[in-house]
Scaffold this motif. Sequence first.
Motif, mmCIF file in Angstrom:
data_model
loop_
_atom_site.group_PDB
_atom_site.id
_atom_site.type_symbol
_atom_site.label_atom_id
_atom_site.label_comp_id
_atom_site.label_asym_id
_atom_site.label_seq_id
_atom_site.Cartn_x
_atom_site.Cartn_y
_atom_site.Cartn_z
ATOM 1 N N MET A 1 -8.515 12.334 3.477
ATOM 2 C CA MET A 1 -8.665 10.834 3.499
ATOM 3 C C MET A 1 -7.658 10.168 2.750
ATOM 4 O O MET A 1 -7.129 9.195 2.768
ATOM 5 C CB MET A 1 -9.787 10.357 3.079
ATOM 6 C CG MET A 1 -11.012 10.884 4.090
ATOM 7 S SD MET A 1 -10.746 10.219 5.684
ATOM 8 C CE MET A 1 -11.163 8.482 5.547
ATOM 9 N N SER A 2 -6.841 10.983 1.729
ATOM 10 C CA SER A 2 -6.258 10.412 0.872
ATOM 11 C C SER A 2 -4.774 10.028 1.447
ATOM 12 O O SER A 2 -3.991 8.965 0.918
ATOM 13 C CB SER A 2 -5.921 11.380 -0.492
ATOM 14 O OG SER A 2 -5.107 12.701 0.190
ATOM 15 N N ASP A 3 -4.479 10.524 2.614
ATOM 16 C CA ASP A 3 -3.270 10.050 3.312
ATOM 17 C C ASP A 3 -3.190 8.905 3.969
ATOM 18 O O ASP A 3 -2.440 8.550 4.713
ATOM 19 C CB ASP A 3 -2.774 11.352 4.110
ATOM 20 C CG ASP A 3 -3.581 11.753 5.120
ATOM 21 O OD1 ASP A 3 -4.672 11.557 4.839
ATOM 22 O OD2 ASP A 3 -2.950 12.533 5.869
ATOM 23 N N GLU A 4 -4.239 8.375 4.230
ATOM 24 C CA GLU A 4 -4.745 7.375 5.056
ATOM 25 C C GLU A 4 -4.207 6.157 4.417
ATOM 26 O O GLU A 4 -3.994 5.800 3.131
ATOM 27 C CB GLU A 4 -6.353 7.011 5.327
ATOM 28 C CG GLU A 4 -6.519 8.150 6.411
ATOM 29 C CD GLU A 4 -8.214 7.853 6.734
ATOM 30 O OE1 GLU A 4 -8.833 7.275 6.187
ATOM 31 O OE2 GLU A 4 -8.464 8.037 7.897
ATOM 32 N N THR A 5 -3.696 5.150 5.250
ATOM 33 C CA THR A 5 -3.158 3.955 4.784
ATOM 34 C C THR A 5 -4.048 2.593 5.074
ATOM 35 O O THR A 5 -4.404 2.538 6.093
ATOM 36 C CB THR A 5 -1.776 3.413 5.375
ATOM 37 O OG1 THR A 5 -0.927 4.683 5.220
ATOM 38 C CG2 THR A 5 -1.029 2.269 4.781
ATOM 39 N N THR A 6 -4.585 2.067 3.958
ATOM 40 C CA THR A 6 -5.370 1.029 4.031
ATOM 41 C C THR A 6 -4.843 -0.187 4.228
ATOM 42 O O THR A 6 -3.652 -0.577 3.963
ATOM 43 C CB THR A 6 -6.423 0.839 2.818
ATOM 44 O OG1 THR A 6 -5.799 0.457 1.834
ATOM 45 C CG2 THR A 6 -7.140 2.326 2.562
ATOM 46 N N VAL A 7 -5.808 -1.361 4.797
ATOM 47 C CA VAL A 7 -5.308 -2.799 4.814
ATOM 48 C C VAL A 7 -4.664 -3.071 3.439
ATOM 49 O O VAL A 7 -3.790 -3.952 3.445
ATOM 50 C CB VAL A 7 -6.297 -3.518 5.262
ATOM 51 C CG1 VAL A 7 -7.620 -3.660 4.644
ATOM 52 C CG2 VAL A 7 -5.724 -4.972 5.789
ATOM 53 N N SER A 8 -5.252 -3.090 2.472
ATOM 54 C CA SER A 8 -4.995 -3.243 1.001
ATOM 55 C C SER A 8 -3.499 -2.787 0.759
ATOM 56 O O SER A 8 -2.763 -3.425 0.026
ATOM 57 C CB SER A 8 -5.884 -3.185 0.060
ATOM 58 O OG SER A 8 -6.236 -1.790 -0.104
ATOM 59 N N ASP A 9 -3.226 -1.462 1.124
ATOM 60 C CA ASP A 9 -2.051 -1.085 0.901
ATOM 61 C C ASP A 9 -0.979 -1.620 1.629
ATOM 62 O O ASP A 9 0.018 -1.885 1.059
ATOM 63 C CB ASP A 9 -2.275 0.542 1.442
ATOM 64 C CG ASP A 9 -3.161 1.386 0.433
ATOM 65 O OD1 ASP A 9 -3.183 1.017 -0.554
ATOM 66 O OD2 ASP A 9 -3.607 2.524 1.236
ATOM 67 N N VAL A 10 -1.200 -1.834 2.600
ATOM 68 C CA VAL A 10 -0.247 -2.606 3.522
ATOM 69 C C VAL A 10 0.121 -4.249 3.084
ATOM 70 O O VAL A 10 1.198 -4.504 2.918
ATOM 71 C CB VAL A 10 -0.506 -2.550 4.923
ATOM 72 C CG1 VAL A 10 0.646 -3.280 5.893
ATOM 73 C CG2 VAL A 10 -0.540 -1.049 5.435
ATOM 74 N N VAL A 11 -1.003 -4.736 2.957
ATOM 75 C CA VAL A 11 -0.956 -6.306 2.442
ATOM 76 C C VAL A 11 -0.319 -6.360 1.184
ATOM 77 O O VAL A 11 0.603 -7.420 1.049
ATOM 78 C CB VAL A 11 -2.317 -6.858 2.696
ATOM 79 C CG1 VAL A 11 -2.213 -8.554 1.922
ATOM 80 C CG2 VAL A 11 -2.678 -6.904 4.033
ATOM 81 N N ASP A 12 -0.625 -5.475 0.322
ATOM 82 C CA ASP A 12 0.107 -5.546 -1.070
ATOM 83 C C ASP A 12 1.276 -5.133 -1.149
ATOM 84 O O ASP A 12 2.179 -5.447 -2.063
ATOM 85 C CB ASP A 12 -0.875 -4.672 -1.840
ATOM 86 C CG ASP A 12 -2.250 -5.088 -2.414
ATOM 87 O OD1 ASP A 12 -2.283 -6.172 -2.192
ATOM 88 O OD2 ASP A 12 -3.006 -3.976 -3.048
ATOM 89 N N ASP A 13 1.971 -4.527 0.100
ATOM 90 C CA ASP A 13 3.274 -4.266 0.068
ATOM 91 C C ASP A 13 4.205 -5.379 0.602
ATOM 92 O O ASP A 13 5.403 -5.441 0.472
ATOM 93 C CB ASP A 13 3.547 -2.770 0.906
ATOM 94 C CG ASP A 13 3.310 -1.727 0.011
ATOM 95 O OD1 ASP A 13 3.360 -1.851 -1.172
ATOM 96 O OD2 ASP A 13 3.162 -0.525 0.784
ATOM 97 N N LEU A 14 3.442 -6.204 1.333
ATOM 98 C CA LEU A 14 4.038 -7.483 2.031
ATOM 99 C C LEU A 14 4.925 -8.405 0.813
ATOM 100 O O LEU A 14 4.318 -8.330 -0.502
ATOM 101 C CB LEU A 14 3.269 -8.139 2.622
ATOM 102 C CG LEU A 14 2.746 -7.543 3.915
ATOM 103 C CD1 LEU A 14 1.797 -8.656 4.616
ATOM 104 C CD2 LEU A 14 3.834 -7.305 4.994
#
Length: 452
Positions: A1-14
Amino acid sequence: MSDETTVSDVVDDLSTGSFHRRLLLITGCALCFTAVEILSISFVLPALIDSWSLSGVAAGLLGSSALVGIMFGSWFGGWYADRVGRVSGLQWAVLCYSLFAGLTALSLGFYSLFAFRLLTGFGVGWATTITVSYLSEHLPTRHRGRYIVYFEMFWPIGTILAVVLAWICLDVLATDGTILGVASWRFVFLGAALPAVLVLVIRRLEETPYYLASDDRLDDANARVQDIAGENGDSASAITATRSDRGNSASFARLFEPGLRRRTILASLSWFGINFGFYGIFIWLPDTLEAANVGGDLYGQLFLVAIAQLPGILSAAYLIDRIGRMYTIGGYLLLAGVFTFTFATELAGWSIAGLEVVHPLLSLFLASFFLIGAWGPMLAYTAELFPTEVRGTGFGFASGIGKIASISGPIVAGLLVTWGYFVALTPFAIGMAAGAVLILTWGTETKGQSLR
């Protein structure tokens, strides 16, 4: 599961850009209009006291009526946002408070005005709870605190609009308390109905990526972040992890499970202290300034009090991501209590330590500066305390508990003012100081933490 990209990962990169500024403007306008809805009664109360021969308790009940509605609206709105969605709820909430604000102009007496104000408040509580969650869930962690405090800047703008609306309706256009033979206070509430046009803008908004991912709508969540990134001239990674337990988790019982119980109690008690102080002082403020005879034009004084809130918010926006949420909220709330106390002593004609203190308006300006300065960081802090599936529910519950204080504040002031302004205002200073101590000693810092 560690390789999954969460919504917080994506939003925080914006990166933040034109999308976020546009969203801040839209949600800020919703907050601005709620300030007009809530504070309009404070300008109308003196006229109602005279024309309807209201007692202090009855006037306090009218001042608190919308706040009763806000309490229930906050609880319902948070639950609705987590169950049905942020955008749908915000549309209905704005329409609700605008409609009943306009109908308040048709009130025939105490009971009808109380009912319309209560329903207006229900819409305001519903809208405010959803708006904070909606804006928070579009912001990267590194900028969230600052943007939420900027969002709070629209409250004093709404306060200024409320002052201007009251000045035009009750002073400029009024002759012997009427406009074209109709009681001038009715036009204040008619003007407060204009925010209904905001619904046309809100209808064009889309759900947050956090909500969509929590609802197991992965394709929609990815499309949403790509749209946001595209408007900002950026690109976004793909979300691969979702959560499908939102429907089962969006309940009040979840707030008191071991992992969230302390956060729920902390947020609720903190909002209690802030609301008790703010509404206890500001619902009665026009009447207080007139009765205290501090000199100068009433509307000019109220305008300056609102202006004093703007640098308070800007300074909090600077500090929230530097010293953290806890110290910003706690420090500002403590200073708000201190200057509320000096305001009370000055209205009573007292001195402190044998020294004559400055003009009471300066203490009022400083109390307003720090109290509103604490409010914005508290919005960001509350949103960060709860996970996505109960963010609306948690925010609504905590702010709803705070509204119990906002209901009691004007009533307490109405009861105690018989014994003088020092007696009436001191409980609010103590309440704010107690909230500051609670945050500083029992709080959990959320600076730099991604939304869950």
